[in-house]
Design a protein around this motif. Sequence first.
Motif, PDB file in Angstrom:
ATOM      1  N   VAL A 143       0.851  -1.190   0.000  1.00  0.00           N
ATOM      2  CA  VAL A 143       0.000   0.000   0.000  1.00  0.00           C
ATOM      3  C   VAL A 143       0.885   1.239   0.000  1.00  0.00           C
ATOM      4  O   VAL A 143       1.782   1.377   0.839  1.00  0.00           O
ATOM      5  CB  VAL A 143      -0.910   0.015   1.250  1.00  0.00           C
ATOM      6  CG1 VAL A 143      -1.826   1.229   1.222  1.00  0.00           C
ATOM      7  CG2 VAL A 143      -1.722  -1.269   1.322  1.00  0.00           C
TER       8      VAL A 143
ATOM      9  N   HIS B  84      -1.487  -1.666  -4.289  1.00  0.00           N
ATOM     10  CA  HIS B  84      -2.672  -0.839  -4.044  1.00  0.00           C
ATOM     11  C   HIS B  84      -2.292   0.621  -3.789  1.00  0.00           C
ATOM     12  O   HIS B  84      -1.930   0.992  -2.667  1.00  0.00           O
ATOM     13  CB  HIS B  84      -3.456  -1.373  -2.844  1.00  0.00           C
ATOM     14  CG  HIS B  84      -4.756  -0.662  -2.609  1.00  0.00           C
ATOM     15  ND1 HIS B  84      -5.853  -0.796  -3.435  1.00  0.00           N
ATOM     16  CD2 HIS B  84      -5.128   0.222  -1.634  1.00  0.00           C
ATOM     17  CE1 HIS B  84      -6.841  -0.051  -2.971  1.00  0.00           C
ATOM     18  NE2 HIS B  84      -6.425   0.590  -1.889  1.00  0.00           N
TER      19      HIS B  84
ATOM     20  N   CYS C 172      -3.225   4.458  -3.052  1.00  0.00           N
ATOM     21  CA  CYS C 172      -4.381   5.025  -2.364  1.00  0.00           C
ATOM     22  C   CYS C 172      -4.118   6.478  -1.989  1.00  0.00           C
ATOM     23  O   CYS C 172      -3.011   6.991  -2.173  1.00  0.00           O
ATOM     24  CB  CYS C 172      -4.736   4.216  -1.127  1.00  0.00           C
ATOM     25  SG  CYS C 172      -3.419   4.162   0.094  1.00  0.00           S
TER      26      CYS C 172
ATOM     27  N   SER D  38      -3.651   8.860   0.904  1.00  0.00           N
ATOM     28  CA  SER D  38      -3.321   8.787   2.333  1.00  0.00           C
ATOM     29  C   SER D  38      -4.094   9.806   3.159  1.00  0.00           C
ATOM     30  O   SER D  38      -4.152   9.682   4.391  1.00  0.00           O
ATOM     31  CB  SER D  38      -1.820   8.997   2.540  1.00  0.00           C
ATOM     32  OG  SER D  38      -1.420  10.269   2.062  1.00  0.00           O
TER      33      SER D  38
ATOM     34  N   LEU E 268      -9.699   5.803   4.723  1.00  0.00           N
ATOM     35  CA  LEU E 268      -8.566   4.951   4.372  1.00  0.00           C
ATOM     36  C   LEU E 268      -8.544   3.656   5.179  1.00  0.00           C
ATOM     37  O   LEU E 268      -8.324   2.574   4.632  1.00  0.00           O
ATOM     38  CB  LEU E 268      -7.249   5.706   4.561  1.00  0.00           C
ATOM     39  CG  LEU E 268      -5.975   4.930   4.246  1.00  0.00           C
ATOM     40  CD1 LEU E 268      -5.968   4.465   2.796  1.00  0.00           C
ATOM     41  CD2 LEU E 268      -4.749   5.786   4.536  1.00  0.00           C
TER      42      LEU E 268
ATOM     43  N   GLU F  82     -11.098   1.332   3.956  1.00  0.00           N
ATOM     44  CA  GLU F  82     -10.707   0.890   2.612  1.00  0.00           C
ATOM     45  C   GLU F  82      -9.703  -0.264   2.679  1.00  0.00           C
ATOM     46  O   GLU F  82      -9.840  -1.260   1.966  1.00  0.00           O
ATOM     47  CB  GLU F  82     -10.097   2.066   1.843  1.00  0.00           C
ATOM     48  CG  GLU F  82      -9.545   1.711   0.470  1.00  0.00           C
ATOM     49  CD  GLU F  82      -8.805   2.878  -0.166  1.00  0.00           C
ATOM     50  OE1 GLU F  82      -7.960   2.629  -1.050  1.00  0.00           O
ATOM     51  OE2 GLU F  82      -9.072   4.035   0.230  1.00  0.00           O
ATOM     52  N   LEU F  83      -8.713  -0.146   3.562  1.00  0.00           N
ATOM     53  CA  LEU F  83      -7.685  -1.180   3.645  1.00  0.00           C
ATOM     54  C   LEU F  83      -8.222  -2.449   4.300  1.00  0.00           C
ATOM     55  O   LEU F  83      -7.843  -3.559   3.909  1.00  0.00           O
ATOM     56  CB  LEU F  83      -6.465  -0.653   4.394  1.00  0.00           C
ATOM     57  CG  LEU F  83      -5.715   0.493   3.720  1.00  0.00           C
ATOM     58  CD1 LEU F  83      -4.420   0.796   4.456  1.00  0.00           C
ATOM     59  CD2 LEU F  83      -5.426   0.180   2.253  1.00  0.00           C
ATOM     60  N   CYS F  84      -9.087  -2.298   5.290  1.00  0.00           N
ATOM     61  CA  CYS F  84      -9.702  -3.489   5.898  1.00  0.00           C
ATOM     62  C   CYS F  84     -10.530  -4.250   4.856  1.00  0.00           C
ATOM     63  O   CYS F  84     -10.477  -5.490   4.795  1.00  0.00           O
ATOM     64  CB  CYS F  84     -10.581  -3.090   7.080  1.00  0.00           C
ATOM     65  SG  CYS F  84      -9.655  -2.510   8.530  1.00  0.00           S
TER      66      CYS F  84
ATOM     67  N   LEU G 220     -10.054  -4.120   1.640  1.00  0.00           N
ATOM     68  CA  LEU G 220      -9.095  -4.645   0.655  1.00  0.00           C
ATOM     69  C   LEU G 220      -8.576  -6.012   1.092  1.00  0.00           C
ATOM     70  O   LEU G 220      -8.509  -6.946   0.289  1.00  0.00           O
ATOM     71  CB  LEU G 220      -7.934  -3.670   0.506  1.00  0.00           C
ATOM     72  CG  LEU G 220      -6.791  -4.100  -0.422  1.00  0.00           C
ATOM     73  CD1 LEU G 220      -7.195  -3.924  -1.878  1.00  0.00           C
ATOM     74  CD2 LEU G 220      -5.520  -3.290  -0.130  1.00  0.00           C
TER      75      LEU G 220
ATOM     76  N   LEU H  14      -0.253  -6.812   5.004  1.00  0.00           N
ATOM     77  CA  LEU H  14       0.068  -5.610   4.232  1.00  0.00           C
ATOM     78  C   LEU H  14       1.466  -5.101   4.550  1.00  0.00           C
ATOM     79  O   LEU H  14       1.911  -5.163   5.697  1.00  0.00           O
ATOM     80  CB  LEU H  14      -0.931  -4.488   4.550  1.00  0.00           C
ATOM     81  CG  LEU H  14      -2.411  -4.736   4.261  1.00  0.00           C
ATOM     82  CD1 LEU H  14      -3.242  -3.574   4.805  1.00  0.00           C
ATOM     83  CD2 LEU H  14      -2.651  -4.929   2.767  1.00  0.00           C
TER      84      LEU H  14
ATOM     85  N   LEU I 225       3.035  -1.522   4.545  1.00  0.00           N
ATOM     86  CA  LEU I 225       2.590  -0.123   4.511  1.00  0.00           C
ATOM     87  C   LEU I 225       3.775   0.788   4.250  1.00  0.00           C
ATOM     88  O   LEU I 225       4.701   0.867   5.047  1.00  0.00           O
ATOM     89  CB  LEU I 225       1.941   0.263   5.841  1.00  0.00           C
ATOM     90  CG  LEU I 225       0.685  -0.498   6.270  1.00  0.00           C
ATOM     91  CD1 LEU I 225       0.233   0.016   7.629  1.00  0.00           C
ATOM     92  CD2 LEU I 225      -0.421  -0.352   5.237  1.00  0.00           C
TER      93      LEU I 225
ATOM     94  N   LEU J 131      -5.919  -1.376  12.075  1.00  0.00           N
ATOM     95  CA  LEU J 131      -5.450  -2.658  11.544  1.00  0.00           C
ATOM     96  C   LEU J 131      -5.207  -3.652  12.674  1.00  0.00           C
ATOM     97  O   LEU J 131      -5.559  -4.830  12.560  1.00  0.00           O
ATOM     98  CB  LEU J 131      -4.176  -2.452  10.725  1.00  0.00           C
ATOM     99  CG  LEU J 131      -4.310  -1.608   9.455  1.00  0.00           C
ATOM    100  CD1 LEU J 131      -2.954  -1.455   8.760  1.00  0.00           C
ATOM    101  CD2 LEU J 131      -5.330  -2.225   8.491  1.00  0.00           C
TER     102      LEU J 131
END
Length: 351
Positions: free
Chosen positions: A68, A98, A100, A102, A107, A110-112, A114, A123, A125, A139
Amino acid sequence: MLRNPTIKDVAKRSGVSLKTVSRVINREASVRADTREKVERAIEALGYQPNPSARGLRSTHAYAIGLVYDNPNAHYVISMQDGVLSACRERGFGLLIHPCDSTSPDLAAELCALVERNRLAGLVLAPPMSEQAELVNTLIANDISFVRIISSRDDPHDGAPCVYIDDRSAAYAITEHLIQMGHKRIGFLWGEPHHRSSPERYQGYADALRDYGLPLDKKLVLPGRYAFDDGFRGARKLLALKDPPTAIFGSNDEIAAGVLAAARSSGLDVPWGLSIAGFEDSPFSKQAWPALTTARQSTSDIGRHAALQLMAELQRKAGAAVELPHSECFVPELVVRGSTAPPQTPAPRKG
């Protein structure tokens, strides 16, 4: 026999998928007997030694991770991707890239989503997402494995594994190089303020000035982004000062390239009329004329180490007997090239 056969070599020789090889290695009952025998023959013929991450993961775990990022620097993104991908190929993982925003308030959600939608194991990061405490906490709360890449002088020791880059020490070395060449008025052009690397690099610059007894002139420090245009505009402003700098330190190589263009447009010779330094050692730092003094940042190695840390964390969570993942530090290395030279003044001494 291959010198270092991989799980991919086993899959190719036995004519099955990577996932099937992983199931055989993990002794899952769902694999047909003839398929299992075929894979085991390939393992024996190649002399393949299943790595701990392949043995430690179970079928309920995914075999892909996500990278990400939100970074305008194409060289940084490609180098980071290459590093993460090399680790994935070595360990038999897939990779989802991915990009995105920031700054998006959504966000974390969105990542959860994803991770859940793509059944990602975890991930990697990249900055600046890796430096957002609220995102990191979300997360953790959702039991999503991740490793952060952050700009920091020290291991944060906050319980979340990371790869940290000591931008401050590298920026200190660049500024010290300029001071020791005799420069007393050194301009500094920031990158994005929401990237932690920007204040870290600025602090390295300020620390070097302090240690050598030079004043920090705020007129020589300008805000901006990690972009060529900001380097060009910032340099034009600095060069228009009544007492302009004899050297300018751009927070990355794109900024420094903009400074170089501004110097040329102002009729200044580089390095004799103006010394210029950048950061990161991107390809055009070597292709510019003169080539840019910079700090070599091993972005590909950083990405690879972050991915391997994530895989070690996945092993641990799957119950494998492995050591806890530990944070690793990278210090960008000063690279002196033709864009810096001494002015006609004696260098100050460190106090």
